[in-house]
Design an enzyme around this catalytic site. Structure first.
Site, PDB file in Angstrom:
ATOM      1  CG  ASN A  36      -1.696   1.266   1.384  1.00 42.38           C
ATOM      2  OD1 ASN A  36      -1.877   1.996   0.412  1.00 42.38           O
ATOM      3  ND2 ASN A  36      -2.170   1.541   2.592  1.00 42.38           N
TER       4      ASN A  36
ATOM      5  CE  LYS B 194       0.577   3.497   4.837  1.00 41.03           C
ATOM      6  NZ  LYS B 194       0.199   3.531   6.212  1.00 41.03           N
TER       7      LYS B 194
ATOM      8  CG  HIS C 254      -5.821   1.816   4.952  1.00 38.78           C
ATOM      9  ND1 HIS C 254      -5.357   2.741   5.853  1.00 38.78           N
ATOM     10  CD2 HIS C 254      -4.823   0.919   4.763  1.00 38.78           C
ATOM     11  CE1 HIS C 254      -4.114   2.403   6.197  1.00 38.78           C
ATOM     12  NE2 HIS C 254      -3.771   1.313   5.544  1.00 38.78           N
TER      13      HIS C 254
ATOM     14  CD  GLU D 293      -2.862   5.396   6.638  1.00 36.14           C
ATOM     15  OE1 GLU D 293      -2.856   5.524   5.403  1.00 36.14           O
ATOM     16  OE2 GLU D 293      -1.926   4.876   7.271  1.00 36.14           O
TER      17      GLU D 293
ATOM     18  CD  GLU E 193      -3.682  -2.747   7.278  1.00 35.67           C
ATOM     19  OE1 GLU E 193      -2.552  -2.930   6.852  1.00 35.67           O
ATOM     20  OE2 GLU E 193      -4.352  -1.743   7.026  1.00 35.67           O
TER      21      GLU E 193
ATOM     22  N   GLY F  46       2.171   2.089  10.748  1.00 33.80           N
ATOM     23  CA  GLY F  46       3.102   3.207  10.598  1.00 33.80           C
ATOM     24  C   GLY F  46       3.775   3.610  11.907  1.00 33.80           C
TER      25      GLY F  46
ATOM     26  CB  SER G  66       5.019  -1.835  11.942  1.00 32.51           C
ATOM     27  OG  SER G  66       4.543  -0.512  12.153  1.00 32.51           O
TER      28      SER G  66
HETATM   29  C1  PEP Z   1      -0.824  -0.006   5.811  1.00 33.15           C
HETATM   30  O1  PEP Z   1      -0.736   1.065   5.226  1.00 33.15           O
HETATM   31  O2  PEP Z   1      -1.807  -0.738   5.575  1.00 33.15           O
HETATM   32  C2  PEP Z   1       0.218  -0.403   6.768  1.00 33.15           C
HETATM   33  C3  PEP Z   1       0.114  -1.551   7.391  1.00 33.15           C
HETATM   34  O3  PEP Z   1       1.252   0.480   6.937  1.00 33.15           O
HETATM   35  P1  PEP Z   1       2.669   0.178   7.679  1.00 33.15           P
HETATM   36  O4  PEP Z   1       3.184  -1.114   7.072  1.00 33.15           O
HETATM   37  O5  PEP Z   1       3.519   1.351   7.322  1.00 33.15           O
HETATM   38  O6  PEP Z   1       2.386   0.045   9.127  1.00 33.15           O
END
Ligand code: PEP
Length: 229
Positions: A6, A8, A84, A86, A150, A156, A186
Site C-alpha cells: 500500500n 498510500k 483502510h 486511514e 490491521e 506506521g 509495521s
Molecule cells: C498499511 O498502510 O496498511 C500499513 C500496514 O502500513 P505500515 O506497514 O507502514 O504500518
C-alpha cells in the site's frame, strides 16, 4: 500467500516507473501494489497486479473526488483496498460505506481487500473482538474478498503485533468470515517471516516497507519461503 504493497499518498508517476525498473517479484508468492490513483497507469503492465486504494459504490455520479470500479477496470486495475484505517480515521469512512464499496467492487469484478482492526484504546478496553465483529458484520464472504487485519496501533508506528497476537486475531476473524486474512501493521523484512509463519496468516498488507524495492522484495521473499514450507 499474498503480499500487497500500500503506497498510500506516495510515489509520482516517475517514482513509480523507477520502482518497476528495479523490482522483480520473486517466484512463489503473489504480489500486488496499490499506488495512488494518479500513478496507476504507470504501474499497470509491469508484471505485478495493481489494486486501487479505494473505490466508490456508484457506477458514476455527482461524487466529487471519488472513482468508480468501471473506471479502475478500464485502466487494468484488478482490485481495491476498502476501509483502510486511514480512510476511517481521517475521512469518516463508516462500516456501512465500506460495505457498499466492497460489494460494488466485487459485483463489478474487482478483487477486494477489506481492512479491519482495533485502535489502541479499543484493545486496552478489551473491545478488540467487538470492534472486529462490528466491522466484519457488514461483509459477506466472496471468492474475490480478502480481509486485512490491521491493528490501528501498529500501522506506521513501528509497533508490530506479536506473531501470537496476530494469530489469535486472525483465528477470530476467520471464525466470523471464511476468507483469507492478511496481517498489516509495521511489517518489515526482519519481522515478516515469523508473522507469515502463523497458520492463520495468509499474507501481509505492507505500507512503509513497500515504498523501497529492497525491503519490499525481502518481504516478498520471506513469503515465498513460508509458502514452500
Ligand atoms: C498499511 O498502510 O496498511 C500499513 C500496514 O502500513 P505500515 O506497514 O507502514 O504500518
Amino acid at each position: 500467500m499474498l503480499i500487497a504493497g500500500n503506497w498510500k499518498m506516495f510515489k509520482t508517476r516517475a517514482q513509480t516507473e523507477a520502482f518497476f525498473a528495479e523490482f522483480r517479484p520473486p517466484p512463489g508468492t503473489r504480489v500486488v501494489v496499490c499506488p495512488p490513483f494518479t500513478s496507476i497507469d504507470a504501474a499497470v503492465g509491469r508484471g505485478v497486479p495493481v489494486y486501487a486504494q479505494n473505490v466508490h459504490w456508484e457506477r458514476e455520479g455527482a461524487y466529487t473526488g471519488e472513482v468508480a470500479a468501471e473506471m479502475l477496470l478500464e485502466l487494468g486495475v484488478e482490485g481495491s483496498l476498502v476501509g483502510h484505517s486511514e480512510r476511517r480515521q481521517h475521512f469518516g469512512e463508516t462500516d456501512h460505506a465500506v460495505a457498499l464499496r466492497a460489494q460494488a467492487a466485487l459485483d463489478a469484478g474487482l478483487r477486494v481487500v477489506a481492512c479491519v482492526g482495533e485502535t489502541e484504546e479499543e484493545r486496552q478496553r478489551g473491545d478488540t473482538e467487538a470492534v472486529l465483529r462490528a466491522q466484519l458484520s457488514v461483509l459477506d464472504a466472496h471468492r474475490n474478498l480478502i480481509v486485512a487485519y490491521e491493528p490501528v496501533w501498529a500501522i506506521g508506528t513501528g509497533k508490530t503485533a506479536t506473531p501470537e497476537l496476530a494469530q489469535e486475531a486472525h483465528t477470530f476473524v476467520k471464525s466470523l468470515i471464511d476468507v483469507p486474512v492478511l496481517y498489516g501493521g509495521s511489517v518489515k523484512p526482519d519481522n515478516a517471516e515469523e508473522i507469515l509463519r502463523q497458520p492463520d496468516v495468509d499474507g501481509a498488507l505492507v505500507g512503509g516497507a513497500s515504498l523501497e524495492v529492497g525491503p519490499f522484495a525481502a518481504i516478498c521473499e520471506a513469503a515465498a519461503r513460508v509458502a514452500k514450507l
